[in-house]
Design a protein around this motif. Structure first.
Motif, PDB file in Angstrom:
ATOM      1  N   LEU A  71       0.856  -1.173   0.000  1.00 33.82           N
ATOM      2  CA  LEU A  71       0.000   0.000   0.000  1.00 33.82           C
ATOM      3  C   LEU A  71       0.895   1.226   0.000  1.00 33.82           C
ATOM      4  N   SER A  72       0.634   2.133  -0.893  1.00 35.99           N
ATOM      5  CA  SER A  72       1.413   3.368  -0.890  1.00 35.99           C
ATOM      6  C   SER A  72       0.481   4.527  -0.574  1.00 35.99           C
ATOM      7  N   THR A  73       0.694   5.134   0.555  1.00 37.04           N
ATOM      8  CA  THR A  73      -0.119   6.278   0.962  1.00 37.04           C
ATOM      9  C   THR A  73       0.667   7.551   0.682  1.00 37.04           C
ATOM     10  N   THR A  74      -0.044   8.571   0.326  1.00 32.29           N
ATOM     11  CA  THR A  74       0.612   9.858   0.098  1.00 32.29           C
ATOM     12  C   THR A  74       0.473  10.693   1.356  1.00 32.29           C
ATOM     13  N   ASN A  75       1.499  11.414   1.652  1.00 36.44           N
ATOM     14  CA  ASN A  75       1.515  12.224   2.858  1.00 36.44           C
ATOM     15  C   ASN A  75       1.117  13.647   2.487  1.00 36.44           C
ATOM     16  N   ASN A  76       0.128  14.182   3.191  1.00 39.44           N
ATOM     17  CA  ASN A  76      -0.339  15.541   2.901  1.00 39.44           C
ATOM     18  C   ASN A  76       0.758  16.573   3.137  1.00 39.44           C
ATOM     19  N   ILE A  77       1.576  16.360   4.144  1.00 36.20           N
ATOM     20  CA  ILE A  77       2.635  17.323   4.449  1.00 36.20           C
ATOM     21  C   ILE A  77       3.643  17.377   3.308  1.00 36.20           C
ATOM     22  N   GLU A  78       4.008  16.221   2.753  1.00 39.30           N
ATOM     23  CA  GLU A  78       4.936  16.201   1.624  1.00 39.30           C
ATOM     24  C   GLU A  78       4.331  16.907   0.421  1.00 39.30           C
ATOM     25  N   ASN A  79       3.019  16.742   0.207  1.00 41.63           N
ATOM     26  CA  ASN A  79       2.352  17.421  -0.897  1.00 41.63           C
ATOM     27  C   ASN A  79       2.383  18.932  -0.711  1.00 41.63           C
ATOM     28  N   GLU A  80       2.126  19.396   0.504  1.00 38.99           N
ATOM     29  CA  GLU A  80       2.123  20.836   0.776  1.00 38.99           C
ATOM     30  C   GLU A  80       3.515  21.426   0.596  1.00 38.99           C
ATOM     31  N   VAL A  81       4.548  20.717   1.034  1.00 41.64           N
ATOM     32  CA  VAL A  81       5.918  21.207   0.860  1.00 41.64           C
ATOM     33  C   VAL A  81       6.264  21.280  -0.621  1.00 41.64           C
ATOM     34  N   ILE A 112       4.174  21.824  -3.048  1.00 43.43           N
ATOM     35  CA  ILE A 112       3.449  22.972  -3.605  1.00 43.43           C
ATOM     36  C   ILE A 112       4.160  24.268  -3.246  1.00 43.43           C
ATOM     37  N   LEU A 113       4.616  24.395  -1.989  1.00 45.08           N
ATOM     38  CA  LEU A 113       5.267  25.629  -1.548  1.00 45.08           C
ATOM     39  C   LEU A 113       6.602  25.857  -2.244  1.00 45.08           C
ATOM     40  N   SER A 114       7.286  24.806  -2.652  1.00 47.83           N
ATOM     41  CA  SER A 114       8.594  24.976  -3.285  1.00 47.83           C
ATOM     42  C   SER A 114       8.516  24.922  -4.809  1.00 47.83           C
ATOM     43  N   SER A 115       7.321  24.979  -5.366  1.00 44.91           N
ATOM     44  CA  SER A 115       7.207  24.913  -6.823  1.00 44.91           C
ATOM     45  C   SER A 115       7.704  26.217  -7.447  1.00 44.91           C
ATOM     46  N   PRO A 116       8.395  26.133  -8.583  1.00 45.51           N
ATOM     47  CA  PRO A 116       8.931  27.341  -9.229  1.00 45.51           C
ATOM     48  C   PRO A 116       7.848  28.313  -9.688  1.00 45.51           C
ATOM     49  N   ASP A 117       6.683  27.798 -10.100  1.00 44.98           N
ATOM     50  CA  ASP A 117       5.608  28.694 -10.531  1.00 44.98           C
ATOM     51  C   ASP A 117       5.097  29.544  -9.385  1.00 44.98           C
ATOM     52  N   LEU A 118       4.981  28.947  -8.204  1.00 41.95           N
ATOM     53  CA  LEU A 118       4.529  29.705  -7.043  1.00 41.95           C
ATOM     54  C   LEU A 118       5.571  30.740  -6.636  1.00 41.95           C
ATOM     55  N   MET A 119       6.850  30.377  -6.682  1.00 38.51           N
ATOM     56  CA  MET A 119       7.913  31.323  -6.332  1.00 38.51           C
ATOM     57  C   MET A 119       7.945  32.493  -7.316  1.00 38.51           C
ATOM     58  N   ARG A 120       7.778  32.203  -8.611  1.00 32.83           N
ATOM     59  CA  ARG A 120       7.764  33.264  -9.621  1.00 32.83           C
ATOM     60  C   ARG A 120       6.552  34.175  -9.411  1.00 32.83           C
ATOM     61  N   SER A 121       5.423  33.599  -9.051  1.00 39.16           N
ATOM     62  CA  SER A 121       4.227  34.390  -8.791  1.00 39.16           C
ATOM     63  C   SER A 121       4.424  35.317  -7.594  1.00 39.16           C
ATOM     64  N   VAL A 122       5.071  34.811  -6.534  1.00 40.62           N
ATOM     65  CA  VAL A 122       5.338  35.640  -5.356  1.00 40.62           C
ATOM     66  C   VAL A 122       6.281  36.783  -5.705  1.00 40.62           C
TER      67      VAL A 122
END
Length: 183
Positions: free
Chosen positions: A83-93, A95-105
């Motif tokens: 079973l492979s579960t995805t971790n919400n915290i890893e997903n949020e991190v 998203i926060l480190s995505s280049p598109d979000l950084m460029r938008s900021v």
């Protein structure tokens, strides 16, 4: 055999006061060196630009929808690879480190433009107290490199001078314009 009278008798013990009095005759040099290094230190403090370090901490809470017994069972199945579960915290991190979000900021806060003013002997960065804002027309920003220009008020007009890098032509171009008022 002659004994050399220039040699001091090393068998006699020297006291701390004797050593202090030997160096005390150079007191002028000690005071002069302290004064010179204080002047150098003050000059370095006045000339160097202040540097700030920013830090950020984000608290991400994980959903509490799973019970403890169910979490232990999922952990056992995940350890076996069934079973492979995805971790919400890893997903949020991610998203926060995505280049598109950084460029938008960076674009939203206009962080690609830095304003300086010369005060005394150093340049001071103006963050929110800028007397004007520079914006680029919506052109291909990938073709323009580093832009540096200076605005100086001359009487009723303004003189703008500086340089910018044209990445397509691989050359540095000069800016030298005079305006009655800033556009």
């Amino acid at each position: 055999m002659e004994t050399n009278k220039n040699w001091k008798d090393t068998s006699a013990s020297t006291s701390v006061t004797d050593i202090i009095f030997d160096y005390l005759r150079y007191w002028k040099w000690f005071i002069l060196s302290v004064a010179v290094f204080l002047i150098i230190g003050v000059a370095i403090i006045l000339v160097t630009q202040k540097q700030y370090k920013s830090s950020l901490s984000i608290l991400l809470n994980e959903d509490k929808g799973t019970s403890k017994g169910n979490a232990a069972a999922e952990f056992d199945l995940e350890a076996l690879g069934l079973l492979s579960t995805t971790n919400n915290i890893e997903n949020e991190v991610a998203i926060l480190s995505s280049p598109d979000l950084m460029r938008s900021v960076v674009d939203t806060l206009n962080l690609q433009t830095v304003y300086y003013i010369t005060q005394r002997l150093r340049k001071v960065e103006l963050y929110n107290q800028t007397p004007f804002h520079v914006t680029l027309e919506p052109v291909d920003k990938k073709g323009i490199g580093n832009i540096q220009f200076y605005i100086q008020k001359n009487g009723t007009g303004y003189e703008i001078s500086g340089t910018y890098e044209d990445l397509f032509a691989s050359e540095e171009k000069k800016i030298n314009e005079k305006y009655e008022s800033l556009p």
